[in-house]
Motif scaffolding. Structure first.
Motif, PDB file in Angstrom:
ATOM      1  N   GLU A 173       0.842  -1.192   0.000  1.00 60.35           N
ATOM      2  CA  GLU A 173       0.000   0.000   0.000  1.00 60.35           C
ATOM      3  C   GLU A 173       0.876   1.241   0.000  1.00 60.35           C
ATOM      4  OE1 GLU A 173      -2.507  -0.248   3.414  1.00 60.35           O
ATOM      5  OE2 GLU A 173      -4.060  -1.393   2.356  1.00 60.35           O
ATOM      6  N   LEU A 174       0.448   2.245  -0.766  1.00 63.17           N
ATOM      7  CA  LEU A 174       1.134   3.530  -0.744  1.00 63.17           C
ATOM      8  C   LEU A 174       0.741   4.262   0.529  1.00 63.17           C
ATOM      9  CD1 LEU A 174       0.642   4.659  -4.460  1.00 63.17           C
ATOM     10  CD2 LEU A 174       2.651   3.573  -3.436  1.00 63.17           C
ATOM     11  N   ASP A 175       1.747   4.592   1.345  1.00 64.14           N
ATOM     12  CA  ASP A 175       1.494   5.217   2.649  1.00 64.14           C
ATOM     13  C   ASP A 175       2.550   6.294   2.844  1.00 64.14           C
ATOM     14  OD1 ASP A 175       0.930   5.941   5.214  1.00 64.14           O
ATOM     15  OD2 ASP A 175       1.271   3.972   6.112  1.00 64.14           O
ATOM     16  N   SER A 176       2.105   7.543   2.980  1.00 67.75           N
ATOM     17  CA  SER A 176       3.045   8.661   3.099  1.00 67.75           C
ATOM     18  C   SER A 176       3.857   8.599   4.377  1.00 67.75           C
ATOM     19  CB  SER A 176       2.290   9.997   3.024  1.00 67.75           C
ATOM     20  OG  SER A 176       1.322  10.079   4.064  1.00 67.75           O
ATOM     21  N   SER A 177       3.334   7.932   5.407  1.00 72.00           N
ATOM     22  CA  SER A 177       4.059   7.876   6.679  1.00 72.00           C
ATOM     23  C   SER A 177       5.324   7.035   6.580  1.00 72.00           C
ATOM     24  CB  SER A 177       3.145   7.318   7.776  1.00 72.00           C
ATOM     25  OG  SER A 177       2.737   5.998   7.471  1.00 72.00           O
ATOM     26  N   SER A 178       5.376   6.144   5.622  1.00 71.90           N
ATOM     27  CA  SER A 178       6.556   5.276   5.488  1.00 71.90           C
ATOM     28  C   SER A 178       7.488   5.737   4.378  1.00 71.90           C
ATOM     29  CB  SER A 178       6.109   3.834   5.205  1.00 71.90           C
ATOM     30  OG  SER A 178       5.334   3.759   4.035  1.00 71.90           O
ATOM     31  N   GLY A 179       7.222   6.909   3.771  1.00 72.11           N
ATOM     32  CA  GLY A 179       8.087   7.420   2.716  1.00 72.11           C
ATOM     33  C   GLY A 179       7.713   6.827   1.373  1.00 72.11           C
ATOM     34  N   LEU A 180       7.638   7.675   0.358  1.00 68.74           N
ATOM     35  CA  LEU A 180       7.190   7.220  -0.962  1.00 68.74           C
ATOM     36  C   LEU A 180       8.229   7.493  -2.051  1.00 68.74           C
ATOM     37  CD1 LEU A 180       3.465   8.408  -0.815  1.00 68.74           C
ATOM     38  CD2 LEU A 180       4.289   6.059  -0.742  1.00 68.74           C
ATOM     39  N   VAL A 181       9.485   7.654  -1.654  1.00 72.84           N
ATOM     40  CA  VAL A 181      10.539   7.921  -2.629  1.00 72.84           C
ATOM     41  C   VAL A 181      11.289   6.622  -2.910  1.00 72.84           C
ATOM     42  CG1 VAL A 181      12.633   9.218  -3.152  1.00 72.84           C
ATOM     43  CG2 VAL A 181      10.775  10.299  -1.870  1.00 72.84           C
ATOM     44  N   VAL A 182      11.407   6.273  -4.185  1.00 73.82           N
ATOM     45  CA  VAL A 182      12.201   5.110  -4.596  1.00 73.82           C
ATOM     46  C   VAL A 182      13.410   5.630  -5.346  1.00 73.82           C
ATOM     47  CG1 VAL A 182      10.264   3.502  -4.658  1.00 73.82           C
ATOM     48  CG2 VAL A 182      10.789   4.849  -6.680  1.00 73.82           C
ATOM     49  N   PHE A 183      14.528   4.925  -5.253  1.00 77.22           N
ATOM     50  CA  PHE A 183      15.778   5.446  -5.808  1.00 77.22           C
ATOM     51  C   PHE A 183      16.561   4.371  -6.553  1.00 77.22           C
ATOM     52  CE2 PHE A 183      15.598   4.784  -1.291  1.00 77.22           C
ATOM     53  CZ  PHE A 183      16.537   3.776  -1.047  1.00 77.22           C
ATOM     54  N   PRO A 184      15.966   3.684  -7.524  1.00 71.90           N
ATOM     55  CA  PRO A 184      16.721   2.696  -8.305  1.00 71.90           C
ATOM     56  C   PRO A 184      17.621   3.382  -9.322  1.00 71.90           C
ATOM     57  CG  PRO A 184      14.518   2.863  -9.156  1.00 71.90           C
ATOM     58  CD  PRO A 184      14.556   3.746  -7.946  1.00 71.90           C
ATOM     59  N   SER A 185      18.662   2.699  -9.735  1.00 73.00           N
ATOM     60  CA  SER A 185      19.528   3.208 -10.789  1.00 73.00           C
ATOM     61  C   SER A 185      18.862   2.967 -12.147  1.00 73.00           C
ATOM     62  CB  SER A 185      20.891   2.503 -10.754  1.00 73.00           C
ATOM     63  OG  SER A 185      20.729   1.107 -11.033  1.00 73.00           O
ATOM     64  N   ASN A 186      19.394   3.638 -13.145  1.00 73.16           N
ATOM     65  CA  ASN A 186      18.850   3.436 -14.486  1.00 73.16           C
ATOM     66  C   ASN A 186      19.018   1.995 -14.956  1.00 73.16           C
ATOM     67  OD1 ASN A 186      18.007   6.067 -14.694  1.00 73.16           O
ATOM     68  ND2 ASN A 186      19.726   6.737 -15.971  1.00 73.16           N
ATOM     69  N   ALA A 187      20.133   1.377 -14.575  1.00 66.93           N
ATOM     70  CA  ALA A 187      20.364  -0.015 -14.976  1.00 66.93           C
ATOM     71  C   ALA A 187      19.322  -0.942 -14.346  1.00 66.93           C
ATOM     72  CB  ALA A 187      21.775  -0.437 -14.565  1.00 66.93           C
TER      73      ALA A 187
END
Length: 303
Positions: free
Chosen positions: A49-63
């Motif tokens: 589930e999308l939950d703002s309290s747990s952070g919604l930023v993902v940071f994968p590399s392009n590869a």
């Protein structure tokens, strides 16, 4: 403003939002490859589930993104990420050096992340669901209109063919030209409004064809029914019917031959045999109800 100050009590299943985006993709202006990239971004979010309290930023590399997006090239990946940002589905959270990474606490919790923010999906969840419902409803209306036009077009085509084959009086060449013109004005990929206009015109054409055929059959049916009614009244009433109705053939709407036959019956002469009533041409009946042939001798009906 909604993204900057989200409702912390709001939670939404991430794949439900993704399905809504897929349904609404044409109105959002995103392509299939952009959806593949969004799907890959959601796989990097660890929760269901999308939950703002747990952070919604993902940071994968392009590869990593390229692998999960079915191996698209880096240039295509950049274009589709920009398209998702432009459509308002994700946000960029850039780091000072432009790379994507996260600062974690000693417990392993993400304190600060730089990458792609999925908060727009959470903030627009209700809006995206409404757009998806509208798209599905419009698609249903389009499909039903197209089906109705196909059925009506088939009816008109069969009626014209049957009328020509049976030699029914009428300017069927002009009717055929109107039929072809209605279909010719439809583009290769029509909109619903264009289909509805063509359907209205085709229904009017079908009604006109049926009206022409019914007008040709109406005099025969009226004549046949009048003969049957006359005989029935003569058998059940001691008074002659001709004492109650006009005696002139013109006033009755008949012809002199019918009047002579009726008078002959009234005077005790030989009863005239009524002509058979032709309700519809045989070819038209067999096209409209092909299963009726199963009840004929040898599975055929020839007369």
């Amino acid at each position: 403003m909604a993204i900057k100050d989200p409702d912390h009590n709001t939670r939404i299943e991430k794949w439900k939002v993704f399905r809504d985006v897929c349904e609404a993709r044409e109105r959002l202006g995103v392509q299939d490859r952009a959806l593949a990239v969004l799907d890959a971004l959601l796989t990097f979010y660890p929760h269901g589930e999308l939950d703002s309290s747990s952070g919604l930023v993902v940071f994968p590399s392009n590869a990593q993104l390229s692998v999960r997006a079915h191996g698209i090239t880096e240039s295509t990946l950049r274009r589709q990420l920009a398209a998702l940002v432009e459509a308002g589905l994700i946000l960029r959270r850039d780091s000072p050096n432009g790379k994507r990474y996260a600062h974690r606490s000693r417990d392993g919790e993400v304190e600060q992340a730089y990458g792609f923010d999925l908060t727009p999906l959470l903030a627009r969840a209700h809006e995206l669901a409404q757009i998806a419902q509208d798209v599905v409803a419009e698609r249903t209306r389009f499909r039903r209109t197209k089906e109705a036009l196909t059925i009506c077009r088939r009816d008109v085509r069969k009626l014209i063919s049957a009328a020509v084959e049976e030699g029914a009086p009428g300017n069927w060449g002009q009717v055929e030209a109107v039929y072809v013109d209605i279909l010719a004005r439809l583009p290769r990929y029509p909109e619903r409004s264009q289909l509805e206009l063509a359907l209205d015109e085709m229904q009017l054409l079908r009604a006109e064809i049926l009206n022409i055929l019914e007008m040709q059959l109406k005099p025969e049916n009226m004549h046949g029914n009048a003969v049957q009614d006359d005989r029935h009244i003569q058998n059940s009433n001691t008074e002659s019917i001709y004492e109650l109705e006009p005696s002139s053939g013109k006033e009755q709407g008949g012809n002199p031959e019918d009047e002579r036959q009726a008078k002959s019956e009234a005077n005790g002469g030989a009863k005239a045999k009524p002509e058979p009533i032709k309700a519809f041409p045989l070819g038209m009946v067999l096209r409209a109800c092909p299963q009726i042939a199963d009840y004929g001798p040898g599975g055929r009906i020839e007369n």
